[in-house]
Design an enzyme around this catalytic site. Sequence first.
Site, PDB file in Angstrom:
ATOM      1  N   VAL A 105     -73.699   2.065  22.161  1.00  0.00           N
ATOM      2  CA  VAL A 105     -73.364   1.723  20.777  1.00  0.00           C
ATOM      3  C   VAL A 105     -71.956   1.156  20.643  1.00  0.00           C
ATOM      4  O   VAL A 105     -71.610   0.558  19.624  1.00  0.00           O
ATOM      5  CB  VAL A 105     -73.512   2.952  19.851  1.00  0.00           C
ATOM      6  N   PHE A 159     -92.674   5.181  47.470  1.00  0.00           N
ATOM      7  CA  PHE A 159     -93.179   6.520  47.738  1.00  0.00           C
ATOM      8  C   PHE A 159     -94.087   6.422  48.969  1.00  0.00           C
ATOM      9  O   PHE A 159     -95.093   5.700  48.939  1.00  0.00           O
ATOM     10  CB  PHE A 159     -93.983   7.051  46.557  1.00  0.00           C
ATOM     11  N   SER A 177     -81.580 -27.925  27.152  1.00  0.00           N
ATOM     12  CA  SER A 177     -81.950 -27.168  25.949  1.00  0.00           C
ATOM     13  C   SER A 177     -80.908 -26.087  25.684  1.00  0.00           C
ATOM     14  O   SER A 177     -80.408 -25.452  26.617  1.00  0.00           O
ATOM     15  CB  SER A 177     -83.321 -26.514  26.115  1.00  0.00           C
ATOM     16  N   HIS A 226     -97.159  -2.910  29.928  1.00  0.00           N
ATOM     17  CA  HIS A 226     -96.617  -3.628  28.777  1.00  0.00           C
ATOM     18  C   HIS A 226     -96.773  -2.760  27.531  1.00  0.00           C
ATOM     19  O   HIS A 226     -97.328  -1.669  27.564  1.00  0.00           O
ATOM     20  CB  HIS A 226     -97.396  -4.936  28.541  1.00  0.00           C
ATOM     21  N   HIS A 280     -91.399  -7.800  30.123  1.00  0.00           N
ATOM     22  CA  HIS A 280     -90.945  -8.224  28.792  1.00  0.00           C
ATOM     23  C   HIS A 280     -89.937  -7.176  28.311  1.00  0.00           C
ATOM     24  O   HIS A 280     -90.284  -6.029  28.062  1.00  0.00           O
ATOM     25  CB  HIS A 280     -92.119  -8.343  27.824  1.00  0.00           C
ATOM     26  N   GLU A 293     -90.071  -4.248  25.532  1.00  0.00           N
ATOM     27  CA  GLU A 293     -91.148  -3.262  25.582  1.00  0.00           C
ATOM     28  C   GLU A 293     -90.651  -1.980  26.244  1.00  0.00           C
ATOM     29  O   GLU A 293     -91.101  -1.582  27.318  1.00  0.00           O
ATOM     30  CB  GLU A 293     -92.354  -3.871  26.296  1.00  0.00           C
ATOM     31  N   PRO A 312     -70.422   3.920  26.004  1.00  0.00           N
ATOM     32  CA  PRO A 312     -71.741   4.140  25.404  1.00  0.00           C
ATOM     33  C   PRO A 312     -72.330   2.833  24.878  1.00  0.00           C
ATOM     34  O   PRO A 312     -71.592   1.922  24.474  1.00  0.00           O
ATOM     35  CB  PRO A 312     -71.465   5.112  24.260  1.00  0.00           C
ATOM     36  N   GLU A 336    -101.507  -2.310  28.059  1.00  0.00           N
ATOM     37  CA  GLU A 336    -100.686  -2.470  26.859  1.00  0.00           C
ATOM     38  C   GLU A 336    -100.622  -1.093  26.216  1.00  0.00           C
ATOM     39  O   GLU A 336    -101.619  -0.591  25.699  1.00  0.00           O
ATOM     40  CB  GLU A 336    -101.295  -3.493  25.890  1.00  0.00           C
ATOM     41  N   ARG A 354     -87.389 -10.952  24.495  1.00  0.00           N
ATOM     42  CA  ARG A 354     -88.570 -10.850  25.357  1.00  0.00           C
ATOM     43  C   ARG A 354     -88.365 -11.469  26.733  1.00  0.00           C
ATOM     44  O   ARG A 354     -88.837 -10.938  27.746  1.00  0.00           O
ATOM     45  CB  ARG A 354     -89.737 -11.553  24.644  1.00  0.00           C
ATOM     46  N   ARG A 359     -91.031  10.313  38.431  1.00  0.00           N
ATOM     47  CA  ARG A 359     -90.744  11.740  38.533  1.00  0.00           C
ATOM     48  C   ARG A 359     -92.039  12.554  38.640  1.00  0.00           C
ATOM     49  O   ARG A 359     -92.094  13.567  39.350  1.00  0.00           O
ATOM     50  CB  ARG A 359     -89.915  12.182  37.324  1.00  0.00           C
ATOM     51  N   LYS A 360     -93.084  12.110  37.976  1.00  0.00           N
ATOM     52  CA  LYS A 360     -94.376  12.805  38.036  1.00  0.00           C
ATOM     53  C   LYS A 360     -94.969  12.741  39.446  1.00  0.00           C
ATOM     54  O   LYS A 360     -95.516  13.734  39.943  1.00  0.00           O
ATOM     55  CB  LYS A 360     -95.338  12.171  37.025  1.00  0.00           C
TER      56      LYS A 360
END
Length: 388
Positions: free
Chosen positions: A71, A130, A215, A275, A148, A151, A69, A349, A206, A163-164
Amino acid sequence: MKWILFFGALIGLSICGREKFFGDQVFRINVRNGDEISKLHQLVNSDNFKLKVWKSSSTFGLPVDVLVPSVSLQPVKFFLKSQGLEYSVTIEDLQIYHEMDSIAGDFPDLVSRVKIGHSFENRSMYVLKFSTGKGSQRPAIWLNAGIHSREWISQATAIWTARKIVSDYGKDSAVTSILEKMDIFLLPVANPDGYVYTHTQNRLWRKTRSLNTGSPCIGVDPNRNWNAGFAGKGASGNPCSEVYHGPHASSEVEVKSVADFIQEHGNFKCFIDLHSYSQLLMYPYGYTKKKARDADELDKVARHAAKALASLSGTQYHVGSTFTTVYQASGSSMDWAYDIGIKYAFTFELRDTGHYGFLLPANQIIPTAEETWLGLRTIMEHVRDHLY
């Protein structure tokens, strides 16, 4: 309907016995002797970790597959490393891939799962296609989500949308007519490494997870990495910035995989990127204040879509170009799509406007997906009627 079961699992309920796999992973653990078998038994029999053995073996040298799981990911990894047990992660983000397989398996005449590439950390990138027609060059729509990683409502909305589409085909005249003329490609997780990282390490991550030469900072903003006003204002050259644009356009393999697939296909008519958050519906441009040549039509379509979206729950969206609506942003997927000739390019968004932000409560997932669908369908109907 299966999407009800899926989102029941997603929001933490067990409906009709369906397991809750969102963010879970499958570990393959190698056991080489009796001592390691004993340690593995200690692990899987612990009530704290809630593990499930998927495949076991009584023979040394053969692996054991264990469902972990979300967690329990970090404590299980710590246990395995501290006890010297070798393991690998064989399935990342089990729920998303499970649902994609389920949709493709349930509707094989309408849906196929297509691998378009892989991530920096070598996770497969799949789209659902599809289609009711033969051949690869039918006019097409691209639905993008999860670029990102933090989100989460975008990835969830994308899977609900998949599914729709299949549940409405043959029943809803709009969906049926769209698919009679066009194909739809849906990428639910455009940044798989970052998405996994939000489940295992940092919920608000993100960027991608690529290494930056010279870096210590990790990752690139994949929505500043497209070849559209690349490295302009609204992006940063600092690898530690949240909006770092990367060393060059399409430096991120996730971005390049999508860009290459779309360009090789050659007949996409619409590109929509999902987003969160802010409740905005935007069209080009973001990298320049110059008005897009199709701005008047795009604005009209976006306003109709926002009106349709609001008709369900009253959720209000602000409409406009990215530059005028929010800020200057260079290197975005939407601007790239428009610049290569995909006329109907939009960015949503999703909810909300900042009260919960990226941590939108689970009970808003289905309402968000339902209202977003009305906006998406409105745009796709316009594209269907205005092929070019």
